[in-house]
Write a protein that holds these residues in place. Sequence first.
Motif, PDB file in Angstrom:
ATOM      1  N   ASP A  99      -3.344   8.548  -7.603  1.00  0.00           N
ATOM      2  CA  ASP A  99      -4.732   8.350  -8.038  1.00  0.00           C
ATOM      3  C   ASP A  99      -5.257   6.967  -7.677  1.00  0.00           C
ATOM      4  OD1 ASP A  99      -5.091  10.887  -9.034  1.00  0.00           O
ATOM      5  OD2 ASP A  99      -4.747  10.339 -11.133  1.00  0.00           O
ATOM      6  N   LYS A 100      -4.351   6.010  -7.503  1.00  0.00           N
ATOM      7  CA  LYS A 100      -4.739   4.651  -7.136  1.00  0.00           C
ATOM      8  C   LYS A 100      -4.707   4.456  -5.611  1.00  0.00           C
ATOM      9  CE  LYS A 100      -2.978   2.685 -11.471  1.00  0.00           C
ATOM     10  NZ  LYS A 100      -4.212   2.206 -12.041  1.00  0.00           N
ATOM     11  N   ASP A 101      -4.532   5.539  -4.880  1.00  0.00           N
ATOM     12  CA  ASP A 101      -4.568   5.560  -3.419  1.00  0.00           C
ATOM     13  C   ASP A 101      -3.406   4.862  -2.718  1.00  0.00           C
ATOM     14  OD1 ASP A 101      -6.921   7.105  -3.410  1.00  0.00           O
ATOM     15  OD2 ASP A 101      -8.153   5.304  -3.636  1.00  0.00           O
TER      16      ASP A 101
ATOM     17  N   GLN B  55       1.780  15.198  -2.936  1.00  0.00           N
ATOM     18  CA  GLN B  55       1.236  13.845  -2.995  1.00  0.00           C
ATOM     19  C   GLN B  55       2.125  12.793  -2.346  1.00  0.00           C
ATOM     20  OE1 GLN B  55       0.565  14.025  -7.364  1.00  0.00           O
ATOM     21  NE2 GLN B  55      -1.546  13.482  -6.850  1.00  0.00           N
TER      22      GLN B  55
ATOM     23  N   GLN C  29       0.802  -1.217   0.000  1.00  0.00           N
ATOM     24  CA  GLN C  29       0.000   0.000   0.000  1.00  0.00           C
ATOM     25  C   GLN C  29       0.841   1.277   0.000  1.00  0.00           C
ATOM     26  OE1 GLN C  29      -1.975  -0.780   3.638  1.00  0.00           O
ATOM     27  NE2 GLN C  29      -3.321  -2.327   2.777  1.00  0.00           N
TER      28      GLN C  29
END
Length: 181
Positions: A139-141, A170, A117
């Motif tokens: 964008d995919k977390d 980010q 993750q």
Amino acid sequence: MKKALLVMDMQLSILSMIPDSAELINNVAKAIKTARKKQIPVIFVVLGFRNGVPEISENNKTFSAFKEHLKGIDLADWPTIHPDLHPEKEDIIVTKRRVSAFTGSDLEVVLRAQNIQHLILTGIATSGIVLSTLREAADKDFALTVISDCCIDTDDEVHDILMKKIFPKQAEVISLNEWEM
């Protein structure tokens, strides 16, 4: 949160385009050693094409510029990773077909299967694969960290602007020394 170190585009064919890549290679080797010590998986991402480069469209400004050059060479060895970074048998090697580590590869499948993750990014070029992968991963977390001195760009000013002004929106941007702690 499970992490992985992404070592991106650190292949001989791309490193040969960087005038003095010795410091970068040394830094990335240290980052890899630290990841292994921390039991963080190392994933190498390489750019690769089939012979004849059928993946490159004439509409792709970035890749079409060197398509003719690539057509005449055997691309089997083109994605070879620098020997000082020596992938080990447990490391994963992912081949991509575009600038982002995700595009044209199975990277996301590998990450999801391993329940990863958080990505730690290194690579060439800061304004290329690092930027594209960071944006798509956000964008995919995925949680993101960039090791600033394990990335390089042909334009120092662009590298600095990305590290100081763009990436921190980010990702956490750290030095190799901070990563090794």
